[in-house]
Design a protein around this motif. Sequence first.
Motif, mmCIF file in Angstrom:
data_model
loop_
_atom_site.group_PDB
_atom_site.id
_atom_site.type_symbol
_atom_site.label_atom_id
_atom_site.label_comp_id
_atom_site.label_asym_id
_atom_site.label_seq_id
_atom_site.Cartn_x
_atom_site.Cartn_y
_atom_site.Cartn_z
ATOM 1 N N SER A 109 0.826 -1.211 0.000
ATOM 2 C CA SER A 109 0.000 0.000 0.000
ATOM 3 C C SER A 109 0.857 1.257 0.000
ATOM 4 O O SER A 109 0.370 2.356 0.268
ATOM 5 N N ILE A 110 2.156 1.110 -0.310
ATOM 6 C CA ILE A 110 3.091 2.212 -0.146
ATOM 7 C C ILE A 110 2.781 3.383 -1.075
ATOM 8 O O ILE A 110 2.914 4.553 -0.683
ATOM 9 N N TYR A 111 2.342 3.113 -2.303
ATOM 10 C CA TYR A 111 2.043 4.211 -3.239
ATOM 11 C C TYR A 111 0.877 5.042 -2.718
ATOM 12 O O TYR A 111 0.934 6.277 -2.700
ATOM 13 N N GLU A 112 -0.167 4.380 -2.277
ATOM 14 C CA GLU A 112 -1.339 5.081 -1.755
ATOM 15 C C GLU A 112 -0.979 5.882 -0.506
ATOM 16 O O GLU A 112 -1.392 7.041 -0.346
ATOM 17 N N LYS A 113 -0.192 5.281 0.378
ATOM 18 C CA LYS A 113 0.173 5.966 1.621
ATOM 19 C C LYS A 113 1.034 7.186 1.359
ATOM 20 O O LYS A 113 0.878 8.225 2.008
ATOM 21 N N ARG A 114 1.946 7.074 0.403
ATOM 22 C CA ARG A 114 2.834 8.206 0.126
ATOM 23 C C ARG A 114 2.091 9.383 -0.484
ATOM 24 O O ARG A 114 2.305 10.531 -0.085
ATOM 25 N N THR A 115 1.243 9.129 -1.454
ATOM 26 C CA THR A 115 0.498 10.227 -2.045
ATOM 27 C C THR A 115 -0.426 10.872 -1.017
ATOM 28 O O THR A 115 -0.549 12.101 -0.962
ATOM 29 N N ASP A 116 -1.054 10.061 -0.190
ATOM 30 C CA ASP A 116 -1.973 10.588 0.826
ATOM 31 C C ASP A 116 -1.217 11.382 1.881
ATOM 32 O O ASP A 116 -1.644 12.467 2.285
ATOM 33 N N THR A 117 -0.068 10.841 2.331
ATOM 34 C CA THR A 117 0.709 11.506 3.383
ATOM 35 C C THR A 117 1.292 12.823 2.901
ATOM 36 O O THR A 117 1.216 13.848 3.594
ATOM 37 N N LEU A 118 1.873 12.837 1.705
ATOM 38 C CA LEU A 118 2.467 14.069 1.190
ATOM 39 C C LEU A 118 1.412 15.134 0.926
ATOM 40 O O LEU A 118 1.649 16.323 1.152
ATOM 41 N N ALA A 119 0.239 14.729 0.468
ATOM 42 C CA ALA A 119 -0.841 15.693 0.269
ATOM 43 C C ALA A 119 -1.257 16.297 1.603
ATOM 44 O O ALA A 119 -1.502 17.507 1.698
ATOM 45 N N ALA A 120 -1.332 15.463 2.644
ATOM 46 C CA ALA A 120 -1.694 15.954 3.972
ATOM 47 C C ALA A 120 -0.649 16.921 4.509
ATOM 48 O O ALA A 120 -0.983 17.956 5.107
ATOM 49 N N VAL A 121 0.623 16.615 4.289
ATOM 50 C CA VAL A 121 1.697 17.518 4.703
ATOM 51 C C VAL A 121 1.574 18.856 3.982
ATOM 52 O O VAL A 121 1.687 19.922 4.591
#
Length: 277
Positions: A174-186
Amino acid sequence: ALEAYCEGDVWLTWQVYEILNRNKPPIVQSNMRHNINALLNMPLRLDVELLERLNDEYVDERTLRLAAMWNVLPDDAKDHVTAQIGSRSRKRDVFSDAALMLKAVRSKELLADLFVALGAERDDLPAKVGKAGNIYAFSKSDIEFTQFAERYMGIPDKEMIPELVELRLDYQSSIYEKRTDTLAAVGRVTGERWAFHVQPYGAGNTGRTSGGNATGCSPQNLPRAKKLKNGVRLSGEEGIRDALCAPLGRSLVVMDSSGVELRCVGFITQEPNITTA
Protein backbone atom coordinates in the motif's frame (compact mmCIF):
# COMPACT_ATOMS: atom_id res chain seq x y z
CA ALA A 1 7.45 23.52 31.40
CA LEU A 2 7.27 22.10 27.88
CA GLU A 3 8.97 25.20 26.46
CA ALA A 4 11.82 24.88 28.95
CA TYR A 5 12.18 21.19 28.14
CA CYS A 6 12.41 21.91 24.41
CA GLU A 7 14.98 24.64 24.94
CA GLY A 8 17.05 22.31 27.10
CA ASP A 9 16.78 19.53 24.54
CA VAL A 10 17.99 21.82 21.75
CA TRP A 11 20.89 23.07 23.90
CA LEU A 12 21.90 19.51 24.84
CA THR A 13 21.75 18.38 21.21
CA TRP A 14 23.95 21.29 20.20
CA GLN A 15 26.53 20.41 22.86
CA VAL A 16 26.64 16.81 21.63
CA TYR A 17 26.98 18.04 18.05
CA GLU A 18 29.89 20.32 19.02
CA ILE A 19 31.73 17.37 20.54
CA LEU A 20 31.09 14.99 17.65
CA ASN A 21 31.81 17.64 15.02
CA ARG A 22 35.45 17.93 16.11
CA ASN A 23 36.23 14.59 14.48
CA LYS A 24 34.26 15.10 11.27
CA PRO A 25 36.23 15.71 8.06
CA PRO A 26 35.65 19.17 6.48
CA ILE A 27 33.85 17.59 3.50
CA VAL A 28 31.30 16.01 5.85
CA GLN A 29 30.77 19.32 7.66
CA SER A 30 30.24 21.05 4.31
CA ASN A 31 27.74 18.40 3.26
CA MET A 32 25.79 18.89 6.49
CA ARG A 33 25.72 22.68 6.06
CA HIS A 34 24.36 22.36 2.52
CA ASN A 35 21.62 19.98 3.68
CA ILE A 36 20.62 22.16 6.64
CA ASN A 37 20.52 25.24 4.41
CA ALA A 38 18.32 23.42 1.89
CA LEU A 39 15.92 22.32 4.61
CA LEU A 40 15.60 25.73 6.24
CA ASN A 41 15.79 28.11 3.30
CA MET A 42 14.81 26.15 0.20
CA PRO A 43 12.06 23.65 1.02
CA LEU A 44 10.48 21.94 -1.95
CA ARG A 45 6.94 22.83 -2.97
CA LEU A 46 4.33 20.08 -2.99
CA ASP A 47 1.69 20.05 -5.72
CA VAL A 48 -1.17 19.00 -3.44
CA GLU A 49 -3.73 18.99 -6.23
CA LEU A 50 -1.65 16.53 -8.28
CA LEU A 51 -0.99 14.31 -5.26
CA GLU A 52 -4.70 14.12 -4.48
CA ARG A 53 -5.49 13.29 -8.10
CA LEU A 54 -2.83 10.59 -8.24
CA ASN A 55 -4.20 9.04 -5.07
CA ASP A 56 -7.79 9.11 -6.32
CA GLU A 57 -6.84 7.61 -9.69
CA TYR A 58 -4.85 4.83 -8.05
CA VAL A 59 -7.60 3.91 -5.59
CA ASP A 60 -10.32 4.06 -8.26
CA GLU A 61 -8.36 1.87 -10.65
CA ARG A 62 -7.58 -0.63 -7.89
CA THR A 63 -11.21 -0.77 -6.80
CA LEU A 64 -12.42 -1.47 -10.34
CA ARG A 65 -9.89 -4.23 -10.95
CA LEU A 66 -10.44 -5.95 -7.61
CA ALA A 67 -14.23 -5.79 -7.89
CA ALA A 68 -14.07 -7.23 -11.42
CA MET A 69 -12.00 -10.18 -10.20
CA TRP A 70 -14.34 -10.77 -7.25
CA ASN A 71 -17.36 -10.88 -9.55
CA VAL A 72 -15.94 -13.79 -11.57
CA LEU A 73 -14.70 -15.88 -8.64
CA PRO A 74 -16.56 -19.15 -7.95
CA ASP A 75 -19.21 -18.76 -5.24
CA ASP A 76 -17.51 -21.26 -2.94
CA ALA A 77 -14.27 -19.25 -3.17
CA LYS A 78 -16.15 -16.05 -2.28
CA ASP A 79 -17.79 -17.76 0.69
CA HIS A 80 -14.43 -19.08 1.89
CA VAL A 81 -12.74 -15.65 1.72
CA THR A 82 -15.69 -13.93 3.40
CA ALA A 83 -15.76 -16.49 6.23
CA GLN A 84 -11.99 -16.32 6.81
CA ILE A 85 -11.86 -12.53 6.86
CA GLY A 86 -14.94 -12.37 9.08
CA SER A 87 -13.36 -14.71 11.61
CA ARG A 88 -10.22 -12.55 11.76
CA SER A 89 -12.06 -9.27 12.22
CA ARG A 90 -12.25 -7.98 15.78
CA LYS A 91 -15.54 -6.25 15.10
CA ARG A 92 -18.47 -6.81 12.81
CA ASP A 93 -17.16 -4.94 9.78
CA VAL A 94 -18.98 -4.69 6.50
CA PHE A 95 -16.56 -5.05 3.58
CA SER A 96 -17.15 -4.16 -0.05
CA ASP A 97 -16.35 -6.72 -2.74
CA ALA A 98 -13.16 -4.82 -3.63
CA ALA A 99 -12.09 -4.66 0.03
CA LEU A 100 -12.58 -8.40 0.45
CA MET A 101 -10.59 -9.07 -2.70
CA LEU A 102 -7.80 -6.75 -1.55
CA LYS A 103 -7.52 -8.56 1.78
CA ALA A 104 -7.38 -11.89 -0.04
CA VAL A 105 -4.70 -10.63 -2.44
CA ARG A 106 -2.54 -9.44 0.48
CA SER A 107 -2.91 -12.69 2.45
CA LYS A 108 -0.62 -15.50 1.30
CA GLU A 109 -2.89 -18.16 2.77
CA LEU A 110 -6.10 -16.82 1.20
CA LEU A 111 -4.33 -16.19 -2.08
CA ALA A 112 -3.16 -19.79 -2.15
CA ASP A 113 -6.72 -20.96 -1.52
CA LEU A 114 -7.95 -18.83 -4.43
CA PHE A 115 -5.33 -20.23 -6.78
CA VAL A 116 -6.53 -23.74 -5.91
CA ALA A 117 -10.17 -22.70 -6.36
CA LEU A 118 -9.28 -21.39 -9.83
CA GLY A 119 -7.75 -24.70 -10.91
CA ALA A 120 -4.14 -24.72 -9.73
CA GLU A 121 -2.73 -27.72 -7.90
CA ARG A 122 -1.68 -26.86 -4.35
CA ASP A 123 1.58 -28.76 -4.82
CA ASP A 124 2.25 -26.59 -7.86
CA LEU A 125 2.11 -23.30 -5.93
CA PRO A 126 5.50 -21.54 -5.83
CA ALA A 127 7.34 -21.93 -2.53
CA LYS A 128 10.68 -21.02 -0.99
CA VAL A 129 12.57 -21.77 2.21
CA GLY A 130 11.84 -19.38 5.07
CA LYS A 131 12.99 -19.17 8.67
CA ALA A 132 10.23 -21.52 9.79
CA GLY A 133 10.37 -23.84 6.79
CA ASN A 134 8.75 -23.62 3.36
CA ILE A 135 6.61 -20.56 2.69
CA TYR A 136 4.70 -19.36 -0.36
CA ALA A 137 6.81 -17.42 -2.88
CA PHE A 138 4.27 -14.73 -3.78
CA SER A 139 6.49 -11.62 -3.89
CA LYS A 140 7.75 -9.43 -6.73
CA SER A 141 11.28 -10.69 -6.20
CA ASP A 142 10.25 -14.36 -6.47
CA ILE A 143 10.99 -15.52 -10.02
CA GLU A 144 9.00 -18.69 -9.25
CA PHE A 145 5.86 -16.56 -8.93
CA THR A 146 6.27 -15.12 -12.42
CA GLN A 147 6.98 -18.56 -13.84
CA PHE A 148 3.88 -19.90 -12.09
CA ALA A 149 1.72 -17.31 -13.88
CA GLU A 150 3.33 -18.06 -17.23
CA ARG A 151 2.49 -21.77 -16.95
CA TYR A 152 -1.24 -20.98 -16.89
CA MET A 153 -1.35 -18.36 -19.63
CA GLY A 154 -3.63 -19.37 -22.48
CA ILE A 155 -5.00 -22.43 -20.70
CA PRO A 156 -8.82 -22.55 -21.00
CA ASP A 157 -10.71 -22.19 -17.71
CA LYS A 158 -7.50 -21.17 -15.90
CA GLU A 159 -6.79 -17.79 -17.49
CA MET A 160 -7.81 -16.07 -14.23
CA ILE A 161 -4.72 -17.42 -12.43
CA PRO A 162 -2.26 -15.08 -14.25
CA GLU A 163 -4.69 -12.19 -13.65
CA LEU A 164 -4.72 -12.96 -9.92
CA VAL A 165 -0.92 -13.04 -9.91
CA GLU A 166 -0.92 -9.59 -11.52
CA LEU A 167 -3.27 -8.23 -8.86
CA ARG A 168 -1.00 -9.57 -6.13
CA LEU A 169 2.06 -7.93 -7.67
CA ASP A 170 0.28 -4.60 -8.20
CA TYR A 171 -1.46 -4.33 -4.83
CA GLN A 172 0.56 -6.39 -2.37
CA SER A 173 1.92 -3.14 -0.96
CA SER A 174 0.00 0.00 0.00
CA ILE A 175 3.09 2.21 -0.15
CA TYR A 176 2.04 4.21 -3.24
CA GLU A 177 -1.34 5.08 -1.75
CA LYS A 178 0.17 5.97 1.62
CA ARG A 179 2.83 8.21 0.13
CA THR A 180 0.50 10.23 -2.05
CA ASP A 181 -1.97 10.59 0.83
CA THR A 182 0.71 11.51 3.38
CA LEU A 183 2.47 14.07 1.19
CA ALA A 184 -0.84 15.69 0.27
CA ALA A 185 -1.69 15.95 3.97
CA VAL A 186 1.70 17.52 4.70
CA GLY A 187 1.22 20.02 1.91
CA ARG A 188 -2.22 21.05 3.16
CA VAL A 189 -0.79 21.79 6.62
CA THR A 190 2.43 23.54 5.55
CA GLY A 191 1.10 25.63 2.67
CA GLU A 192 2.55 23.22 0.11
CA ARG A 193 6.09 23.43 1.55
CA TRP A 194 8.07 20.26 2.20
CA ALA A 195 11.19 20.52 4.34
CA PHE A 196 12.01 16.89 3.72
CA HIS A 197 14.04 14.88 6.21
CA VAL A 198 17.54 13.73 5.27
CA GLN A 199 20.37 12.29 7.34
CA PRO A 200 23.77 13.73 6.37
CA TYR A 201 26.35 10.98 6.12
CA GLY A 202 23.58 8.51 6.88
CA ALA A 203 25.18 5.63 5.00
CA GLY A 204 28.15 4.80 7.21
CA ASN A 205 30.19 2.87 4.66
CA THR A 206 29.92 5.26 1.74
CA GLY A 207 29.14 8.61 3.34
CA ARG A 208 26.01 9.08 1.26
CA THR A 209 23.15 11.19 2.50
CA SER A 210 20.24 8.93 3.37
CA GLY A 211 16.54 9.76 3.48
CA GLY A 212 14.43 9.88 6.62
CA ASN A 213 10.71 9.51 7.21
CA ALA A 214 10.18 12.26 9.78
CA THR A 215 8.32 14.56 7.37
CA GLY A 216 6.05 12.13 5.54
CA CYS A 217 8.33 9.79 3.63
CA SER A 218 11.90 9.41 2.47
CA PRO A 219 12.72 11.77 -0.42
CA GLN A 220 15.34 9.38 -1.83
CA ASN A 221 13.26 6.38 -2.88
CA LEU A 222 10.15 7.86 -4.41
CA PRO A 223 8.74 5.64 -7.19
CA ARG A 224 8.55 6.69 -10.80
CA ALA A 225 5.21 7.27 -12.51
CA LYS A 226 2.72 4.58 -11.57
CA LYS A 227 1.57 2.52 -14.55
CA LEU A 228 -2.13 1.72 -14.39
CA LYS A 229 -3.50 -1.33 -16.16
CA ASN A 230 -6.33 0.30 -18.10
CA GLY A 231 -4.28 3.16 -19.47
CA VAL A 232 -5.48 5.92 -17.11
CA ARG A 233 -1.84 6.96 -16.78
CA LEU A 234 1.06 5.47 -18.71
CA SER A 235 4.57 4.87 -17.43
CA GLY A 236 6.68 8.01 -17.80
CA GLU A 237 3.80 10.40 -17.28
CA GLU A 238 2.80 12.08 -14.04
CA GLY A 239 3.83 10.38 -10.80
CA ILE A 240 4.76 11.32 -7.23
CA ARG A 241 8.05 12.84 -8.36
CA ASP A 242 6.16 15.27 -10.59
CA ALA A 243 4.44 16.65 -7.49
CA LEU A 244 7.78 17.86 -6.09
CA CYS A 245 8.45 21.35 -7.40
CA ALA A 246 11.28 23.83 -6.92
CA PRO A 247 10.59 26.85 -4.69
CA LEU A 248 10.18 30.27 -6.30
CA GLY A 249 13.39 31.44 -7.92
CA ARG A 250 15.05 28.02 -7.78
CA SER A 251 15.47 25.11 -10.16
CA LEU A 252 15.14 21.44 -9.34
CA VAL A 253 17.95 19.30 -10.79
CA VAL A 254 17.23 15.58 -11.16
CA MET A 255 20.04 13.08 -11.67
CA ASP A 256 20.69 9.39 -11.33
CA SER A 257 23.50 8.71 -8.86
CA SER A 258 23.44 4.95 -9.37
CA GLY A 259 26.88 3.47 -8.73
CA VAL A 260 28.30 6.91 -7.87
CA GLU A 261 30.75 5.52 -5.28
CA LEU A 262 32.24 3.05 -7.76
CA ARG A 263 32.50 5.76 -10.39
CA CYS A 264 34.28 8.12 -8.00
CA VAL A 265 36.75 5.42 -6.95
CA GLY A 266 37.34 4.58 -10.60
CA PHE A 267 38.07 8.23 -11.38
CA ILE A 268 40.44 8.60 -8.41
CA THR A 269 42.34 5.42 -9.29
CA GLN A 270 42.07 6.08 -13.05
CA GLU A 271 40.76 2.58 -13.64
CA PRO A 272 40.60 2.39 -17.47
CA ASN A 273 37.62 0.03 -17.56
CA ILE A 274 35.60 2.75 -15.79
CA THR A 275 37.08 5.99 -17.14
CA THR A 276 36.77 4.84 -20.75
CA ALA A 277 33.32 3.21 -20.41
